[in-house]
Design an enzyme around this catalytic site. Structure first.
Site, PDB file in Angstrom:
ATOM      1  N   ASP A  16      56.040  55.718  67.545  1.00  0.00           N
ATOM      2  CA  ASP A  16      54.617  55.665  67.204  1.00  0.00           C
ATOM      3  C   ASP A  16      53.762  56.135  68.382  1.00  0.00           C
ATOM      4  OD1 ASP A  16      52.392  55.168  65.674  1.00  0.00           O
ATOM      5  OD2 ASP A  16      52.301  53.037  66.162  1.00  0.00           O
ATOM      6  N   HIS A  33      52.902  65.676  67.714  1.00  0.00           N
ATOM      7  CA  HIS A  33      54.193  65.635  67.026  1.00  0.00           C
ATOM      8  C   HIS A  33      55.220  66.521  67.741  1.00  0.00           C
ATOM      9  CE1 HIS A  33      52.532  63.172  63.974  1.00  0.00           C
ATOM     10  NE2 HIS A  33      51.807  64.112  63.393  1.00  0.00           N
ATOM     11  N   LEU A 127      77.710  59.708  69.693  1.00  0.00           N
ATOM     12  CA  LEU A 127      76.529  58.936  69.286  1.00  0.00           C
ATOM     13  C   LEU A 127      76.234  59.246  67.838  1.00  0.00           C
ATOM     14  CD1 LEU A 127      73.885  57.240  70.005  1.00  0.00           C
ATOM     15  CD2 LEU A 127      72.796  59.470  70.331  1.00  0.00           C
TER      16      LEU A 127
END
Length: 242
Positions: A16, A33, A127
Site C-alpha cells: 500500500d 505503481h 521461493l
C-alpha cells in the site's frame, strides 16, 4: 540481519502507498505503481536471501475495480509489461510464480501471460511467489463453502462431519503453510479483505513506509519485530507455563 533471527516460512504483504508516494512528488499515480513494481523486485530478492519459502503479495483486489478506469488500465498494462519483462529473471532466481484470484475478467493477453509465467516456473523451489489479482478473502471463503455444499448435496460429505480442515482444504493456498507474518505498508492498519481465513493466527506488522520505498531494510525491520514475538496459538506463554 543476524542469521540467528527466526525467519517466517510464509510472509504475506499488502503493498500500500503507491498513489500517495507519487502525489507527494507531484507525479501521477501510475508513476507510483511503476515504483511499486521496482519495490516488489527488491523485496523478492531480499526474501530469497533471507530464506523465506513463500511470499504472497496483494497486487490487485476485487475492490480496486472501483478506481478510475484510466488508473486501472495503466495498472493492468504495467502488470502485463512486468510479466513480459521480469518473469524470466525470476525464473533464473528459482522463483515459482502462482496467481490467485479470478482471472476471467482480464483480457486474453494478461491471462495468457499469467499462465505462461506459471508454466515456465512451475518446477522452481527457491521461493514461491503468490500474486493475488482480482482477489477477495470473503469470495475465497464463499467459493470454498460452495464446493463444500456441492459435496454435501451429492452425499459425499455429511453436514455434521464438516470440520475446519474440510473448509480449509477448499481455500486458496490450501497446500501451503498459513502466513506466519502479515505486513501492510503505507501506515494503514487494515486487512483489506486479504487472506481472511489464512491469517487467523498470523502475526500482524504495520509499517509507515510507503510501498515504493520498501526493500531489504524495511523487510528486516519487520522480520526483527516478528522474531521478538512469542506465537502461542491460544496457549500459554513459555513464562506462564513454566
Amino acid at each position: 540481519m543476524s542469521d540467528a533471527v527466526d525467519v517466517p516460512r510464509h510472509v504475506a504483504i499488502v503493498m500500500d502507498g503507491n498513489g500517495r508516494w507519487a502525489m507527494r512528488r507531484g507525479k501521477p499515480r501510475s508513476y507510483g505503481h511503476q515504483a511499486g513494481s521496482d519495490a516488489l523486485k527488491r523485496t523478492i530478492e531480499a526474501a530469497i536471501r533471507r530464506d523465506i519459502e513463500v511470499l504472497t503479495v496483494f497486487a490487485f483486489s476485487c475492490e480496486n475495480w472501483r478506481r478510475p478506469r484510466t488508473e486501472v488500465r495503466k495498472l493492468l498494462d504495467l502488470f502485463l509489461k512486468a510479466l513480459n519483462k521480469d518473469v524470466r529473471e525470476l525464473h533464473q532466481h528459482g522463483v515459482r510464480i502462482n496467481f490467485i484470484g479470478g482471472r476471467s475478467v482480464f483480457n486474453p493477453s494478461l491471462r495468457n501471460g499469467m499462465a505462461q509465467a506459471e508454466q515456465l516456473t512451475c518446477r522452481n523451489q527457491r521461493l514461491q511467489l503468490n500474486v493475488a489479482v482480482n482477489y477477495s478473502g470473503r469470495s475465497d471463503i464463499v467459493a470454498a463453502a460452495r464446493r463444500i455444499a456441492a459435496k454435501a448435496a451429492t452425499g459425499n460429505l455429511a453436514a455434521e462431519d464438516l470440520t475446519e480442515e474440510h473448509l480449509g482444504e477448499e481455500l486458496t493456498l490450501a497446500c501451503l503453510p498459513s502466513p506466519d507474518l502479515f505486513i501492510r505498508t503505507g501506515g494503514e492498519k487494515r486487512l483489506s479483505n486479504f487472506l481472511l481465513w489464512q491469517i487467523a493466527y498470523t502475526e500482524l506488522y504495520f509499517s509507515e513506509v510507503l510501498w515504493p520505498d520498501f526493500g531489504a531494510e524495511a523487510l528486516d525491520e519487520a522480520l526483527m519485530d516478528y522474531a521478538g514475538r512469542e506465537r502461542r496459538f491460544g496457549g500459554l506463554s513459555q513464562v506462564q507455563s513454566a
